[in-house]
Design a protein around this motif. Structure first.
Motif: not given
Length: 229
Positions: A12-17, A57-60, A64-68
């Protein structure tokens, strides 16, 4: 006993950053300096981004690659659309909207106020934000697409009294008549002129075609001001 998944917190922290950095990069690419510069499209875009970031962010199960990937695709779409609209000034006026004159020649245009859902309390507040505390000080007031108001003041407001419609304003509002080679038909209508008048005006200045003009504006008291491409 509740088991704490440290990996989930780290993810979560990495996704937020990453989301913060991505949003900052997108804002810089789109060239927005202030919140007041946001258009209707920018507002919708910000809502979409908040949903996009919030739901990932909160969906495990979302990596991270999906968010990027989502941030990159949305940034490219938004940037591409803005560049496309900017290359076609006539489309930009329809997509982003155009300022609307709510006070013209010192006279309030009540139809324009209703068109923009403005009441007199809101108009007064917007004028006071421009350090204008009396309508007699205003020659022209434009309601901008971002909800602010721009004011062109009277030259001698103390000399004005009585019926506003009977006053003769001494201030002329410049109009942008050509933008990036495209004729602003709305501006010509506000001036009471047409494309034929514009072509004759350009020919008097030695300009054969309006496509050669990067920017041109007209003022009844100052005449034509232009810059070629």
């Amino acid at each position: 006993m509740i088991k704490i998944d440290n990996n989930l917190y780290i993810t979560i922290a990495i996704k937020l950053v990453v989301a913060l950095i991505g949003l900052l990069i997108m804002t810089r690419l789109l060239g927005k300096k202030e919140i007041s510069q946001l258009t209707a499209f920018d507002f919708v875009s910000s809502l979409m981004l908040s949903e996009l970031v919030g739901n990932t962010i909160y969906d495990p199960e979302v990596h991270l690659s999906h968010l990027v990937f989502a941030l990159v695709v949305w940034t490219l779409l938004a940037l591409g659309l803005e560049k496309f609209i900017a290359s076609m000034p006539w489309l930009s006026r329809y997509a982003a909207g155009t300022p609307d004159l709510v006070i013209r020649d010192g006279v309030i245009d009540f139809k324009a106020m209703k068109r923009n859902n403005l009441d007199f309390a809101q108009l007064g507040m917007l004028l006071r934000e421009n350090n204008v505390f009396s309508l007699r000080e205003v020659a022209y007031a434009l309601f901008e697409t971002n909800g602010s108001i721009s004011v062109l003041r009277q030259k001698d407001p103390d000399s004005l009294s009585g019926d506003a419609k009977a006053q003769q304003t001494k201030v002329c509002l410049p109009e942008s008549i050509i933008e990036n080679g495209s004729i602003n038909e709305d501006a010509l209508r506000r001036l009471g002129r047409d494309a034929q008048w514009l072509q004759q005006l350009l020919q008097l200045s030695g300009i054969a075609h309006h496509e050669r003009v990067l920017y041109a504006e007209w003022s009844d008291d100052s005449g034509l001001f232009y810059q070629l491409k």
